[in-house]
Design a protein around this motif. Sequence first.
Motif, short mmCIF file in Angstrom:
data_model
loop_
_atom_site.label_atom_id
_atom_site.label_comp_id
_atom_site.label_asym_id
_atom_site.label_seq_id
_atom_site.Cartn_x
_atom_site.Cartn_y
_atom_site.Cartn_z
N CYS A 150 -1.31 41.45 1.00
CA CYS A 150 -1.53 42.86 0.62
C CYS A 150 -2.35 43.01 -0.66
CB CYS A 150 -0.21 43.63 0.51
SG CYS A 150 0.78 43.23 -0.93
N ALA A 153 -5.83 44.56 -0.27
CA ALA A 153 -5.76 45.99 0.07
C ALA A 153 -5.51 46.82 -1.19
CB ALA A 153 -4.65 46.23 1.10
N ALA B 191 -5.34 53.61 3.29
CA ALA B 191 -4.92 52.30 2.76
C ALA B 191 -3.52 52.37 2.19
CB ALA B 191 -5.92 51.83 1.70
N ASN B 195 -0.48 50.19 3.63
CA ASN B 195 -0.06 49.03 2.85
C ASN B 195 1.14 49.28 1.93
OD1 ASN B 195 -2.08 46.86 3.43
ND2 ASN B 195 -3.42 48.61 3.01
#
Lengths: 257, 257, 257, 257, 257
Positions: A150, A153, B191, B195
Amino acid sequence: MDLSTGLGLAFGIVVLCTLILMGGDLGMFLDVHAFIVIFGGATAATLIRFPLSSLFHGFPLGMRFAFTMRRWTSRELVEEIANLAEIARKQGPIGLEKAEVEDTFLAKGMRYVADGYDADFIRNNLERDMDNFCVHLDEGQKIYRAVGDCAPAFGMVGTLIGMVQMFANMTDPSKLGPFMATALLATLYGALLANLLCLPIADKLHGKLLDEETNRTLIIDGILMIRDSKSPALVREMLLAYLPEKHRHEEGEPVPA
Amino acid sequence: MDLSTGLGLAFGIVVLCTLILMGGDLGMFLDVHAFIVIFGGATAATLIRFPLSSLFHGFPLGMRFAFTMRRWTSRELVEEIANLAEIARKQGPIGLEKAEVEDTFLAKGMRYVADGYDADFIRNNLERDMDNFCVHLDEGQKIYRAVGDCAPAFGMVGTLIGMVQMFANMTDPSKLGPFMATALLATLYGALLANLLCLPIADKLHGKLLDEETNRTLIIDGILMIRDSKSPALVREMLLAYLPEKHRHEEGEPVPA
Amino acid sequence: MDLSTGLGLAFGIVVLCTLILMGGDLGMFLDVHAFIVIFGGATAATLIRFPLSSLFHGFPLGMRFAFTMRRWTSRELVEEIANLAEIARKQGPIGLEKAEVEDTFLAKGMRYVADGYDADFIRNNLERDMDNFCVHLDEGQKIYRAVGDCAPAFGMVGTLIGMVQMFANMTDPSKLGPFMATALLATLYGALLANLLCLPIADKLHGKLLDEETNRTLIIDGILMIRDSKSPALVREMLLAYLPEKHRHEEGEPVPA
Amino acid sequence: MDLSTGLGLAFGIVVLCTLILMGGDLGMFLDVHAFIVIFGGATAATLIRFPLSSLFHGFPLGMRFAFTMRRWTSRELVEEIANLAEIARKQGPIGLEKAEVEDTFLAKGMRYVADGYDADFIRNNLERDMDNFCVHLDEGQKIYRAVGDCAPAFGMVGTLIGMVQMFANMTDPSKLGPFMATALLATLYGALLANLLCLPIADKLHGKLLDEETNRTLIIDGILMIRDSKSPALVREMLLAYLPEKHRHEEGEPVPA
Amino acid sequence: MDLSTGLGLAFGIVVLCTLILMGGDLGMFLDVHAFIVIFGGATAATLIRFPLSSLFHGFPLGMRFAFTMRRWTSRELVEEIANLAEIARKQGPIGLEKAEVEDTFLAKGMRYVADGYDADFIRNNLERDMDNFCVHLDEGQKIYRAVGDCAPAFGMVGTLIGMVQMFANMTDPSKLGPFMATALLATLYGALLANLLCLPIADKLHGKLLDEETNRTLIIDGILMIRDSKSPALVREMLLAYLPEKHRHEEGEPVPA
């Protein structure tokens, strides 16, 4: 001490500092925004992803184990256990008490044998220890991998936040540069956290987990054989026969081409 | 209450607000366009992807379960069931009626035993309950994962729509800034939704599903043993033997290094 | 009628139109270039990827089945078959001729029983029908997934073609806007085709394939039991026992928390 | 010498040089920053990822084996072994000493037979050699794949560092060009290292690993048959029967269309 | 002739030409740089990835087979084999010599039967042919997939090289357009090579490999039954029973909804 993890990290830091200093000063690459978004975001997502208990056990255990290393290979471990069997045969189980054993897991088993516990108790206790250890090591590996997955991101999230603020306040395009530089730092931090730290450590922990499972099973089997007063030669032969192929020949015999 | 899910979400929101307020005002990051495209698009794709009944059951159950937690670990559950077996042996099944049991699933099983239903009826009813529950929890996990997988794509869609409108109407490049900032918000929303929220929750639900399957199988086995008037010691021993390795040692015994 | 597919599509279109109309007119988002590259490219790649016969059968069957729904759940189907067994027992196979059966597959089987065909013939014919149906449904699912996988790539192709033409003819940078807007439309079309239409439909078809395999196997087993004059109670019990867990409790019994 | 690896690398270099020289001078594409970030970063991550011993054995063995090739196909190997069986039958095991055997692994086995070692010793020694070899070859494959997987990420890191420095120091946008060119070189290096070197070599090593496992198993079986004085015809027949399909017909018989 | 492969390619070319001609001339999209980097790079990586012999056999066989098609479905093949069994029963094996058989693999088997070879010889020869064919077809599939996987990366390499040259020589930003257009062509070529040609062909070859394995196994079984003078009815029945579900009902029977 697992040399390659330490070497790799040190080398990575040297490489980064070299690159940064070649093109300017270090301060240009420090940004509290980027730091907050990457570490804050990854922490938040990891908290949601795992139970608290996994995080408390798996995270520090993983970090510690990425840097430490079993002193012996499986083959040396077999020799060590055979030596202990020799001692037990010559001096009786009492002799094991005085034997110096560096590996804490092996040492614990030897103490059980010296104290005369029965085989079931020894097997149950050591297997519980080993399961407990492997579960936490596997949790550690999963946590590092989740963070590594992650982080990029959140790097993008940080850059997007920076760009939204930059564009919203844009009056003079010629002054965009420093804002853009700052916005890109979050992406940079995310890529480094994932590719230089978390994913390689997750891979190393995965390899160590496989090795520890082999080694601890080996130790448990060996300890029980010593408790049953098997001969050192038999102990050595049977343990070697149990080893999976990969561990049978870890030593660098010349490779035929 | 599953602390880590709540903590993670709260921490994530604090991180985001901190970042936003450090660089400007919060309003700059609120945009109804971006909101519509992300939540509308993800809702539309999820409606097409799943049957309505899965959505109605799986979605709220998933959200609720991401935040709630079984009060006991598997090990404590075994103790609790053994205690109930003790009560049943001393006071007869009738005694179970007065026992206070917090877990609703265990309580339901105890009521069946107290009411004297036969073993087949109890097993059938509890297994149906458990299947039903696990199917809905698994649907919930799949729905959150599907939303997490398509949210970034709808973020890109939103940004593309914004950029098409911006470029089509472009007359003065120096005024592009605010439009660009708005267009980028959709990517940011996508996003974050994926996430920070959906993918971590899907991962947590997956872990809980595995735990619940173990725990409810444990409860069903325990209840049937109590109905058969097994001794508390036997109940404890057999249930512990059934536990998969991971659950046998959940408590934080010191990890041998 | 599968409500969720229709609802999802309708909702997706409403969301898109709202977004587009909020920021300008609809015509700005219609472009014959983008349409040709996405639908032409995806069609070309799909033609190369699959045999013609798969395309002819799988594509329309997939589209039809994404929008239609089996009227009954597995559980209701078992009841329906048990009712037919009741009729068959009271009125003889002839009575089945007059029974109204909505499901065409079940109806076909009932006609075979009423006409007195032997069990092997019935099984062979119905299994062939079912295999045939499932193969085409699976082909449909694969085709929609393949289109969904290549659509974003053709979106990029369209945008690249548009950008090459724009840059090659670039004389005045300030006039780039409208060209850029048009070039981006292809990427937008590709993302929408993939994420709003093809991939969700492929997922839904995959779910329906699993359900239909269960239901049609159920129907074949039930029809053969009716032909063998089994009692309705036995038919119901055996069919329920065959059901995989997921289908046993489709009805929304309250989920224990 | 594995022609295709060498040819491929040479061809790749020619292609690159052609492209570079068509559009400018070679110097424009050499940059010490990009070199440091790609090779330094990939080295650091690989050090963390693998134990030192795997790196020392796997890396050079992989490179060497990507360029060398077994002189014979499995089929030819069977013929060679059958010839040696012929020699052993006519001249006794002593005759094998004088036989010229190019393959070092086969030669080693022949020496063991000529020296009259017993079958268990021969099998154990050769299998240990083979395991050892295959483990190192597999490590080599994994190392090249890991480098190929992280190189593009470090390319992005290098480009981001370059862009941050560029934007931070930006005063005159018209002078951005050369900085941008340099920043992009890291991405270019990363893409080339991954796609032209590491990933193809990892794939080739994977293929060779499968082939060597077959061939060395074949050689061990053949040597043991020769030691047991089996007839050459029987040796040939049995070895061919053991071959997996793929290796049975490696020679280019005309393919029926 | 496999219509859909040809149709798809033709359609893809028409789509591309239409798009290009709508927005300018064809010459704008031809660039020797992009051609060299895509085809040169993909060739170099493929040479490193596969052994030369795989490339020589797999590449042309794959291309040929993507465009040709087995004249009969499995079902028709069974009929054809049953007809040959009829001929063999009426006229003896000699009659097979005069039978016209279009499929070269079936024809070869028939010649063996007519010539009176024994069953083992026939089975061995035909299975060797079939293995050989399937190995090469599988190699072909893997080669096309590997090219399709690396083409977009080399497209990016080409665009990066173009952009580095462009930025390094940048003096007047207003003249960047044509250079940018050329640089983007490599990405365009890579995306088209992967998504319009190589990946779809690899998918089609994969499907054909599965079909050919079924069909050739069918032919070998059928030929051996004819050699054993089985009755045509038995041949038909047994071959149909061997067919995997998918091939049993290839003909478009109306699909029950």
